[in-house]
Write a protein that holds these residues in place. Structure first.
Motif, PDB file in Angstrom:
ATOM      1  N   LEU A 109       0.862  -1.184   0.000  1.00 60.42           N
ATOM      2  CA  LEU A 109       0.000   0.000   0.000  1.00 60.42           C
ATOM      3  C   LEU A 109       0.899   1.236   0.000  1.00 60.42           C
ATOM      4  N   PRO A 110       1.369   1.633  -1.200  1.00 55.72           N
ATOM      5  CA  PRO A 110       2.323   2.744  -1.286  1.00 55.72           C
ATOM      6  C   PRO A 110       1.803   4.012  -0.599  1.00 55.72           C
ATOM      7  N   GLY A 111       2.715   4.656   0.142  1.00 58.07           N
ATOM      8  CA  GLY A 111       2.377   5.911   0.792  1.00 58.07           C
ATOM      9  C   GLY A 111       1.718   5.787   2.155  1.00 58.07           C
ATOM     10  N   ASN A 112       1.479   4.551   2.619  1.00 57.31           N
ATOM     11  CA  ASN A 112       0.877   4.400   3.954  1.00 57.31           C
ATOM     12  C   ASN A 112       1.912   4.785   5.011  1.00 57.31           C
ATOM     13  N   GLY A 113       1.475   4.923   6.243  1.00 57.42           N
ATOM     14  CA  GLY A 113       2.345   5.409   7.307  1.00 57.42           C
ATOM     15  C   GLY A 113       3.314   4.405   7.880  1.00 57.42           C
ATOM     16  N   MET A 114       3.219   3.137   7.496  1.00 57.20           N
ATOM     17  CA  MET A 114       4.110   2.125   8.080  1.00 57.20           C
ATOM     18  C   MET A 114       5.347   1.940   7.209  1.00 57.20           C
ATOM     19  N   PRO A 115       6.519   2.104   7.807  1.00 50.98           N
ATOM     20  CA  PRO A 115       7.750   1.911   7.023  1.00 50.98           C
ATOM     21  C   PRO A 115       8.066   0.422   6.849  1.00 50.98           C
ATOM     22  N   ASP A 116       8.785   0.109   5.780  1.00 46.73           N
ATOM     23  CA  ASP A 116       9.293  -1.253   5.611  1.00 46.73           C
ATOM     24  C   ASP A 116      10.160  -1.577   6.821  1.00 46.73           C
ATOM     25  N   GLN A 117      10.107  -2.823   7.266  1.00 44.78           N
ATOM     26  CA  GLN A 117      10.817  -3.229   8.471  1.00 44.78           C
ATOM     27  C   GLN A 117      12.043  -4.072   8.122  1.00 44.78           C
ATOM     28  N   PRO A 118      13.169  -3.783   8.751  1.00 43.67           N
ATOM     29  CA  PRO A 118      14.400  -4.544   8.484  1.00 43.67           C
ATOM     30  C   PRO A 118      14.439  -5.833   9.312  1.00 43.67           C
ATOM     31  N   ILE A 119      13.529  -6.752   9.011  1.00 47.84           N
ATOM     32  CA  ILE A 119      13.504  -8.014   9.739  1.00 47.84           C
ATOM     33  C   ILE A 119      13.609  -9.176   8.762  1.00 47.84           C
ATOM     34  N   THR A 120      14.132 -10.278   9.240  1.00 50.18           N
ATOM     35  CA  THR A 120      14.295 -11.473   8.413  1.00 50.18           C
ATOM     36  C   THR A 120      12.958 -12.208   8.294  1.00 50.18           C
ATOM     37  N   ASP A 121      12.916 -13.190   7.417  1.00 47.65           N
ATOM     38  CA  ASP A 121      11.712 -14.019   7.299  1.00 47.65           C
ATOM     39  C   ASP A 121      11.419 -14.730   8.621  1.00 47.65           C
ATOM     40  N   ARG A 122      12.449 -15.227   9.266  1.00 46.56           N
ATOM     41  CA  ARG A 122      12.278 -15.909  10.563  1.00 46.56           C
ATOM     42  C   ARG A 122      11.689 -14.955  11.600  1.00 46.56           C
ATOM     43  N   GLU A 123      12.213 -13.746  11.656  1.00 46.91           N
ATOM     44  CA  GLU A 123      11.702 -12.758  12.597  1.00 46.91           C
ATOM     45  C   GLU A 123      10.251 -12.390  12.285  1.00 46.91           C
ATOM     46  N   ALA A 124       9.922 -12.306  11.002  1.00 52.10           N
ATOM     47  CA  ALA A 124       8.541 -12.007  10.616  1.00 52.10           C
ATOM     48  C   ALA A 124       7.598 -13.123  11.071  1.00 52.10           C
ATOM     49  N   ARG A 125       8.036 -14.386  10.986  1.00 54.56           N
ATOM     50  CA  ARG A 125       7.221 -15.506  11.484  1.00 54.56           C
ATOM     51  C   ARG A 125       7.034 -15.396  12.997  1.00 54.56           C
ATOM     52  N   ASP A 126       8.096 -15.013  13.696  1.00 57.48           N
ATOM     53  CA  ASP A 126       8.006 -14.876  15.149  1.00 57.48           C
ATOM     54  C   ASP A 126       7.063 -13.746  15.547  1.00 57.48           C
ATOM     55  N   VAL A 127       7.151 -12.615  14.859  1.00 58.41           N
ATOM     56  CA  VAL A 127       6.256 -11.488  15.144  1.00 58.41           C
ATOM     57  C   VAL A 127       4.810 -11.891  14.865  1.00 58.41           C
ATOM     58  N   ALA A 128       4.580 -12.568  13.749  1.00 59.48           N
ATOM     59  CA  ALA A 128       3.233 -13.031  13.427  1.00 59.48           C
ATOM     60  C   ALA A 128       2.722 -13.984  14.506  1.00 59.48           C
ATOM     61  N   ALA A 129       3.579 -14.866  14.983  1.00 57.33           N
ATOM     62  CA  ALA A 129       3.166 -15.798  16.035  1.00 57.33           C
ATOM     63  C   ALA A 129       2.713 -15.028  17.269  1.00 57.33           C
ATOM     64  N   TYR A 130       3.462 -14.004  17.659  1.00 51.03           N
ATOM     65  CA  TYR A 130       3.043 -13.218  18.818  1.00 51.03           C
ATOM     66  C   TYR A 130       1.695 -12.527  18.560  1.00 51.03           C
ATOM     67  N   LEU A 131       1.572 -11.886  17.415  1.00 48.11           N
ATOM     68  CA  LEU A 131       0.342 -11.136  17.145  1.00 48.11           C
ATOM     69  C   LEU A 131      -0.881 -12.047  17.023  1.00 48.11           C
ATOM     70  N   TYR A 132      -0.684 -13.280  16.564  1.00 48.20           N
ATOM     71  CA  TYR A 132      -1.812 -14.212  16.479  1.00 48.20           C
ATOM     72  C   TYR A 132      -2.234 -14.743  17.857  1.00 48.20           C
ATOM     73  N   THR A 133      -1.489 -14.402  18.902  1.00 44.14           N
ATOM     74  CA  THR A 133      -1.962 -14.726  20.256  1.00 44.14           C
ATOM     75  C   THR A 133      -2.917 -13.657  20.769  1.00 44.14           C
ATOM     76  N   LEU A 134      -3.012 -12.521  20.079  1.00 46.54           N
ATOM     77  CA  LEU A 134      -3.826 -11.395  20.532  1.00 46.54           C
ATOM     78  C   LEU A 134      -5.250 -11.515  20.003  1.00 46.54           C
ATOM     79  N   LYS A 135      -6.047 -12.291  20.680  1.00 48.59           N
ATOM     80  CA  LYS A 135      -7.416 -12.530  20.237  1.00 48.59           C
ATOM     81  C   LYS A 135      -8.394 -11.518  20.807  1.00 48.59           C
ATOM     82  N   HIS A 136      -8.060 -10.869  21.924  1.00 50.95           N
ATOM     83  CA  HIS A 136      -8.982  -9.909  22.543  1.00 50.95           C
ATOM     84  C   HIS A 136      -8.309  -8.578  22.721  1.00 50.95           C
TER      85      HIS A 136
END
Length: 136
Positions: A109-136
């Motif tokens: 989504l070009p021009g949105n407020g979130m910058p590209d993140q300097p994280i590896t694929d492994r780190e992206a999986r880990d971040v996703a795992a944490y965020l998928y624990t946030l159900k409420h």
């Protein structure tokens, strides 16, 4: 106080203590189950994900439950993100799209407020795992 009332009071206190203990056990089991599910669908480690979120500074823009100091109000709150249908309103909320969004939001989504993140694929999986624990 009559002894029958003392027994009744003791039984009520015992019942209340039992209910509190049962609630605590249920909370811990549900939290563990959510964590196991999140890690299974993402291939990540949610504990590592919380550390990466703190290190990268996601909390300077987002409210993120469970992350100390993550009280930013520039971007949306990530509370309950695991139950949302979309990410950024344009991507389906699945692990591969979430990883794509973390790493390259400007190509999504070009021009949105979130910058590209300097994280590896492994780190992206880990971040996703944490965020998928946030159900409420």
């Amino acid at each position: 106080m009559p002894s029958s009332l003392r027994w009744l009071a003791a039984l009520v206190l015992l019942a209340v203590a039992g209910a509190i203990a049962s609630g605590a056990v249920l909370y811990v089991e549900t939290r563990h189950s959510n964590q196991m599910r999140a890690e299974a669908i993402t291939g990540g480690n949610s504990d590592a994900g919380s550390s990466i979120i703190a290190r990268v500074g996601c909390g300077s823009c987002h409210i993120i439950p469970g992350i100390t100091g993550a009280t930013g109000r520039v971007g949306p709150s990530l509370q309950g993100i695991a139950t949302r249908a979309t990410i950024a309103g344009v991507l389906s909320n699945d692990p591969s799209q979430m990883r794509r969004w973390f790493k390259h939001p400007q190509s999504v989504l070009p021009g949105n407020g979130m910058p590209d993140q300097p994280i590896t694929d492994r780190e992206a999986r880990d971040v996703a795992a944490y965020l998928y624990t946030l159900k409420h």
